[in-house]
Motif scaffolding. Structure first.
Motif, PDB file in Angstrom:
ATOM      1  N   LEU A 152      21.556  97.706 -14.105  1.00 21.35           N
ATOM      2  CA  LEU A 152      22.662  97.509 -13.160  1.00 21.35           C
ATOM      3  C   LEU A 152      22.278  96.557 -12.033  1.00 21.35           C
ATOM      4  N   GLU A 153      21.075  95.971 -12.147  1.00 27.93           N
ATOM      5  CA  GLU A 153      20.516  95.107 -11.101  1.00 27.93           C
ATOM      6  C   GLU A 153      20.375  95.874  -9.785  1.00 27.93           C
ATOM      7  N   ILE A 154      19.944  97.123  -9.931  1.00 27.16           N
ATOM      8  CA  ILE A 154      19.605  97.960  -8.779  1.00 27.16           C
ATOM      9  C   ILE A 154      18.093  98.119  -8.755  1.00 27.16           C
ATOM     10  N   ASP A 155      17.525  97.983  -7.578  1.00 26.19           N
ATOM     11  CA  ASP A 155      16.071  97.986  -7.441  1.00 26.19           C
ATOM     12  C   ASP A 155      15.501  99.375  -7.182  1.00 26.19           C
ATOM     13  N   SER A 156      14.209  99.480  -7.410  1.00 27.51           N
ATOM     14  CA  SER A 156      13.494 100.731  -7.211  1.00 27.51           C
ATOM     15  C   SER A 156      12.060 100.430  -6.808  1.00 27.51           C
ATOM     16  N   CYS A 157      11.355 101.466  -6.387  1.00 25.14           N
ATOM     17  CA  CYS A 157       9.937 101.305  -6.053  1.00 25.14           C
ATOM     18  C   CYS A 157       9.245 102.654  -6.161  1.00 25.14           C
ATOM     19  N   PRO A 158       8.472 102.872  -7.240  1.00 25.84           N
ATOM     20  CA  PRO A 158       7.771 104.157  -7.371  1.00 25.84           C
ATOM     21  C   PRO A 158       6.671 104.272  -6.314  1.00 25.84           C
ATOM     22  N   ILE A 159       6.705 105.348  -5.546  1.00 27.63           N
ATOM     23  CA  ILE A 159       5.772 105.511  -4.426  1.00 27.63           C
ATOM     24  C   ILE A 159       4.914 106.752  -4.618  1.00 27.63           C
ATOM     25  N   GLU A 160       3.599 106.535  -4.658  1.00 29.35           N
ATOM     26  CA  GLU A 160       2.632 107.635  -4.684  1.00 29.35           C
ATOM     27  C   GLU A 160       1.896 107.751  -3.358  1.00 29.35           C
TER      28      GLU A 160
END
Length: 209
Positions: A152-160
């Protein structure tokens, strides 16, 4: 179809700054969350839960516990991925309930419960071992949510990068039931963003014939 999936994979990257003025629609976030809910899991236990936070005050409270990373407050939706603890223990009754969804005869159900308990004996021996297993499972769901978002051209960022105890305390989690696995913000990038960097196929993939 293959091309659309490849485009989504090329689009996805760990977004460093989200546009605070752009919000994900209810329809789109539900599509993303469904990709997580429908993800595969070991033994079909689905030992996860997703907390979806849009409350700005709570996001601001969580940010210092997440190494003060700006994505926590600038994202549209902050998804907290939790790993199940209690639900995978045979004595909880949930294991039997989830096996029973397959509508198998009682003797076969008891066989699978015994197989599960014996195979998972070491894993189920402590909450720490259970967390190591279920948090690993939760990453399957997280990966699918990030890819669904990218379509959907939506961004993300997995954060540990977080203080696990602090985040769990802020959220008021019952650690005997769920523990923090991953912090996963979603939103829209601000331009420009750094380009995606990956190792070559030759370094990552080896065919054995």
């Amino acid at each position: 179809m293959t091309n659309e999936f490849s485009k989504a994979m090329d689009f996805r990257h760990a977004c460093k700054v989200f546009d605070e003025n752009k919000k994900i629609s209810d329809e789109e976030i539900n599509f993303i969350l469904e990709a997580g809910r429908k993800s595969p899991s070991s033994f079909g236990m689905e030992a996860w839960k997703f907390l979806v936070i849009t409350n700005e005050e709570l996001k601001a409270k969580l940010r210092p516990a997440c190494w003060n990373q700006v994505q926590i407050t600038s994202c549209s939706h902050l998804v907290i991925v939790l790993a199940g603890i209690e639900s995978v223990k045979p004595e909880s009754g949930e294991v039997k309930k989830r096996f029973n969804r397959r509508e198998m005869p009682e003797d076969k159900l008891e066989f699978y419960l015994g197989l599960y308990a014996s195979h998972m004996e070491q894993t189920l021996s402590s909450d720490e071992n259970i967390y190591a297993w279920t948090s690993k499972q939760s990453y399957i769901a997280a990966g699918n949510m990030m890819t669904a978002a990218a379509t959907l051209e939506i961004d993300s960022c997995p954060i540990e990068g977080f203080d696990k105890n602090q985040v769990e305390e802020i959220l008021g989690l019952d650690r005997s039931k769920f523990q923090l696995s991953l912090v996963l913000p979603f939103g829209y990038r601000t331009d420009p963003q750094s380009s995606q960097q990956r190792l070559s196929q030759e370094e990552v993939i080896e065919f054995i014939k």
